[in-house]
Scaffold this active site. Structure first.
Site, PDB file in Angstrom:
ATOM      1  N   GLN A 293       0.912  -1.308   0.029  1.00 35.89           N
ATOM      2  CA  GLN A 293       0.041  -0.062  -0.045  1.00 35.89           C
ATOM      3  C   GLN A 293       0.745   1.268   0.054  1.00 35.89           C
ATOM      4  OE1 GLN A 293      -3.176  -0.351   2.849  1.00 35.89           O
ATOM      5  NE2 GLN A 293      -3.741   1.845   2.638  1.00 35.89           N
TER       6      GLN A 293
ATOM      7  N   SER B 155       4.887  -6.027   2.767  1.00 34.58           N
ATOM      8  CA  SER B 155       3.669  -5.906   3.395  1.00 34.58           C
ATOM      9  C   SER B 155       2.555  -6.740   2.584  1.00 34.58           C
ATOM     10  CB  SER B 155       3.131  -4.560   3.896  1.00 34.58           C
ATOM     11  OG  SER B 155       2.485  -4.450   4.907  1.00 34.58           O
ATOM     12  N   LEU B 156       1.574  -5.860   2.300  1.00 34.42           N
ATOM     13  CA  LEU B 156       0.531  -6.191   1.377  1.00 34.42           C
ATOM     14  C   LEU B 156       0.951  -7.034   0.238  1.00 34.42           C
ATOM     15  CD1 LEU B 156      -2.461  -6.512   0.324  1.00 34.42           C
ATOM     16  CD2 LEU B 156      -1.960  -4.373  -1.045  1.00 34.42           C
TER      17      LEU B 156
ATOM     18  N   ARG C 180      -8.311  -8.510   5.395  1.00 30.46           N
ATOM     19  CA  ARG C 180      -7.309  -7.811   6.019  1.00 30.46           C
ATOM     20  C   ARG C 180      -7.304  -6.054   6.075  1.00 30.46           C
ATOM     21  NH1 ARG C 180      -1.993  -5.712   4.346  1.00 30.46           N
ATOM     22  NH2 ARG C 180      -0.160  -6.488   5.636  1.00 30.46           N
TER      23      ARG C 180
ATOM     24  N   HIS D 218       1.530  -2.651  12.267  1.00 37.06           N
ATOM     25  CA  HIS D 218       2.635  -3.287  12.285  1.00 37.06           C
ATOM     26  C   HIS D 218       3.477  -3.165  13.559  1.00 37.06           C
ATOM     27  CE1 HIS D 218       2.607  -5.261   8.118  1.00 37.06           C
ATOM     28  NE2 HIS D 218       2.116  -3.878   7.609  1.00 37.06           N
TER      29      HIS D 218
ATOM     30  N   GLN E 223       2.359 -11.047  10.349  1.00 41.79           N
ATOM     31  CA  GLN E 223       2.787 -10.032   9.785  1.00 41.79           C
ATOM     32  C   GLN E 223       2.042  -8.479  10.096  1.00 41.79           C
ATOM     33  OE1 GLN E 223       1.229  -8.760   5.998  1.00 41.79           O
ATOM     34  NE2 GLN E 223       3.090  -9.246   4.812  1.00 41.79           N
TER      35      GLN E 223
END
Length: 799
Positions: free
Chosen positions: A9, A87-88, A112, A193, A241
């Site tokens: 993102q 990440s994503l 998510r 996170h 994560q």
């Protein structure tokens, strides 16, 4: 060895995916069915402005990343040796490795995104310049253990995460450290996170219980461990994560140590490509024991969480930083850091960027307002308009822009044949309190310029002269720049003083300041041009400025900007590297929604390439031989205008021209007789009648100049019957811009807005400079090893 990497993102951009939606209709249909809305419409059009909302961003980016990957496999047939995602993006890496099918992964991402969008009360900030160890030590030493280290993007580009109050409390600490280059608060609603995402993590864990995962056909590097996934740990890693680190630096070092030399980004933009280039200049490959457990052996306490800026949700309001801006800041050079900080401060600008004036309101009042509301400065094209038209535009702009909050200006064009028009225009500006003027096409200093400059001069408490009326002079010749860099000519000051148009105090102050606050060095451009080359012009102008500063002892620096030919990040980067304090764009803004010209003109401009322009005489300075650059593709105007000037130079009157040529001009060019045009001109401008009677050559020039006004009017009105005679001022910058945005949403002019173009151009210029500087910083051996062309991916490709 080859690794495909997938962005997270922050890489999203309206228009992303482009033609890929047509190439993979089955995938698009599957996405629509899972999501319950059109993914194509969201990505390409974003009609409800949802693309930057986390619950929509994550499914959209997952889909576009997947389409890029499918396209790559389709075109090359080669599967990578490793995959990794930021990440994503890790979900796309797992998709590529076979952990799940497209639709199943999309459902995971949809949940998510929904869970992350609910987070509130948290804050994040990027700290640039310190290592992970330095940041952790600073947090410990200052009792800020409630803040987690959130993201290791590169060795000295790290994001912290915690409560909004704690992160704000940490700001002065880090800003006071000598090695910190920048502390950038991120506009987020949650501390992503980090330990503060435990609730979302638990909900996601419960959701994952109903899912089973396939075996991995390609090694996937885990964000949490910076090592390859094990099949049995997919579910656990996806849960962790959310609260744990995205160890991007270590992941890339690990792949590098495994022999991966080629990294290809599968998605819109170049966020990861730029980060990888930075990592490879600041770190070494990580060589590990092949027998090391795949999940590593490091402790995973929550305080080690490292957050990726791409997982930060979208901006919360139009005033917030976009994720691209944050990316630029994190990379070192930012869009907001380009150019002169004092220039931006003086004019109240976000970027050192202005849209220049295009005559007859083509640089429209709507364009000026749109730029002003975006924190940038636009100039209204007052040249060639009647006073009531200019006054109406001033009212429109002032009603919509607060001058204390938004910068704007109007242009003053030199009018050697009608000098009284200059003074009338200046009087109108003074009447309505116009505080910024762009002076264009001047070859000498005129009384109107000096009068405008004089009004608003005053001395501050230190005795220094300050000017409330600012002037940016657009010039392309050093000798003209020298005039604007000098104090006003004494003969003009004396005459204005004698006529009581300025006061003795104003006259005194005029003698110790330059005529212009700033100089815009205009290279080969649309409109009036001397065909100057920027690479030669800019250094000459900067040297001249420095000499004039020394000669007259000015206290305040005169800034030198660049214009002409700027339509791509490469061109803007070159301007800033040449020393430009600001840049001014022109031609590219004529082909936008806000431009005050016809749709027919915009349709023609949209098709232009860099070779589709030509030089023609300037109608307002016809007799002087001044030139403008115009569009030639599909148009007769350039050839006809040049023919008229050749005839003017060759003959002393219309009567000397042969009958066949006169008939051609009247029938094909003018579509009426010379005498009918002359009668109209005499009625409109009675002051020129006597001169025309006494001077046949002047009469010829008067009639020929009518054609230039006529052809401009045809273009602005979009007269389809006489399209071939359109006069469209345009430089090659537009052709370069058209090629840059080809294949994106900006290919169609209906999607082009001046403020969005400005933002995109500045952001991607910063990206390009960071990328090139990273390449320059490599060792000679590394540069030689770089495959040809790999570093020359167009900025913003695929956006």
């Amino acid at each position: 060895m080859l690794a495909y990497v997938f962005p997270g993102q922050g890489a999203q951009k309206k228009g992303m995916g482009g033609a890929l939606f047509d190439e993979f209709p089955e995938i698009v249909a599957e996405a629509d069915q899972v999501l319950g809305y059109s993914i194509r419409e969201l990505c390409l059009e974003d009609p409800d402005s949802k693309l930057n909302q986390t619950e929509y961003t994550q499914p959209a980016l997952y889909t576009v990343n997947a389409l890029h990957y499918y396209k790559k496999i389709k075109d090359t047939g080669r599967r990578p040796d490793y995959v990794a995602g930021h990440s994503l993006g890790e979900y796309n890496a797992l998709l590529a490795a076979g952990a799940f099918e497209f639709a199943a992964g999309l459902r995971l991402v949809q949940m998510r995104g929904a869970l992350m969008s609910r987070a509130a009360g948290g804050g994040m900030a990027a700290v640039i310049g310190l290592s992970e160890e330095q940041i952790r030590e600073a947090l410990r030493a200052n009792q800020l253990e409630k803040i987690d280290v959130a993201n290791l993007n590169s060795p000295k580009q790290i994001v912290i995460s915690g409560s909004k109050a704690d992160v704000e409390h940490a700001r002065p600490l880090f800003e006071g450290m000598k090695d910190v280059m920048m502390f950038v608060p991120l506009r987020t609603s949650g501390a992503f996170h980090s330990r503060y995402m435990q609730e979302s993590s638990k909900e996601f864990e419960a959701f994952l219980r109903s899912y089973s995962f396939g075996g991995l056909a390609i090694p996937v590097i885990s964000n949490v461990y910076a090592r390859p996934y094990r099949d049995a740990d997919i579910r656990a890693n996806l849960v962790k994560q959310i609260t744990h680190s995205v160890k991007w630096t270590e992941s890339i070092r690990y792949l590098w140590g495994r022999g991966v030399e080629q990294f290809e980004e599968m998605g819109p933009g170049r966020v990861l490509t730029d980060l990888i280039a930075r990592i490879r200049t600041e770190a070494e490959p990580l060589i590990v024991d092949d027998n090391e457990p795949l999940n590593g052996n490091k402790s995973l306490d929550d305080t080690s969480a490292i957050v990726s800026f791409p997982t930060v949700p979208a901006i919360e309001s139009p005033q917030d930083h976009t994720m691209d801006q944050v990316t630029d800041r994190l990379a070192g050079i930012s869009a907001v850091s380009l150019g002169s900080s004092q220039f931006k401060k003086d004019y109240g600008l976000k970027y050192a960027y202005c849209t220049g004036a295009m005559y007859r309101g083509i640089a429209s009042k709507e364009m000026v307002v749109r730029m002003g509301k975006a924190g940038m400065m636009g100039f209204f094209g007052a040249g060639g308009l009647k006073m009531p038209q200019i006054e109406e535009a001033i009212h429109y702009i002032k009603e919509r822009l607060d001058p204390d909050q938004a910068a704007y200006g109007l242009n003053l064009v030199h009018n050697p044949s009608e000098p009284w028009v200059e003074e009338q225009t200046v009087d109108l500006f003074l009447k309505h309190g116009i505080t910024v003027v762009e002076a264009a096409a001047f070859m000498s200093i005129t009384p109107a310029l000096v009068k405008y400059r004089a009004k608003g001069l005053k001395k501050n408490a230190e005795g220094q002269v300050t000017a409330s009326h600012k002037m940016i002079a657009k010039v392309s010749r050093p000798e003209v720049a020298e005039l604007f860099l000098s104090p006003a000519p004494e003969r003009i000051v004396g005459k204005l003083l004698e006529e009581r148009k300025i006061s003795p105090q104003e006259a005194e102050m005029l003698r110790i300041i330059p005529v212009a606050d700033d100089i815009c060095a205009e290279a080969d451009s649309g409109g009036h041009t001397d065909g100057a080359v920027a690479y030669a012009l800019m250094p000459a102008m900067i040297k001249l400025r420095d000499e004039m500063m020394d000669k007259f002892g000015y206290r305040k620096q005169v800034r030198i900007g660049a214009a002409g030919g700027i339509g791509t990040p490469e061109a803007a980067a070159a301007a800033f590297m040449l020393g430009a304090d600001f840049i001014v764009t022109g031609s590219i803004n004529q082909c936008t929604v806000e431009a005050g010209t016809s749709d027919a003109v915009k349709d023609l401009l949209q098709q232009a390439n860099v070779q589709d322009t030509e030089y023609a005489p300037a109608g307002d300075m016809f007799e002087m031989g001044a030139r403008v650059q115009v569009l030639k593709k599909g148009l007769f105007f350039p050839a006809r205008a040049n023919k008229l000037y050749d005839l003017y130079r060759q003959f002393n009157s219309i009567d000397e021209i042969d009958g066949k040529t006169k008939a051609q001009i009247q029938d094909k060019y003018f579509k009426q007789s010379f005498e009918s045009i002359y009668e109209k001109l005499c009625a409109s401008y009675p002051q020129v009648v006597e001169k025309a009677r006494q001077n046949p050559k002047f009469k010829m020039a008067l009639i020929f100049r009518w054609y230039f006004s006529y052809t401009t009017r045809l273009a602005i009105q979009g007269d389809e019957e006489n399209r071939v005679d359109y006069q469209i001022h345009c430089g090659p910058a537009l052709g370069a811009f058209n090629q840059w945005v080809k294949g994106t949403a900006l290919e169609r002019w209906q999607n082009r807005h001046v403020d969005q173009i400005a933002e995109k151009l500045m952001l991607e210029t910063a990206e390009l400079l960071n990328r090139r500087l990273a390449l320059f910083a490599r060792t000679p051996a590394a540069n030689e090893a770089q495959p040809s062309g790999l570093d020359h991916v167009p900025a913003g490709a695929g956006r």
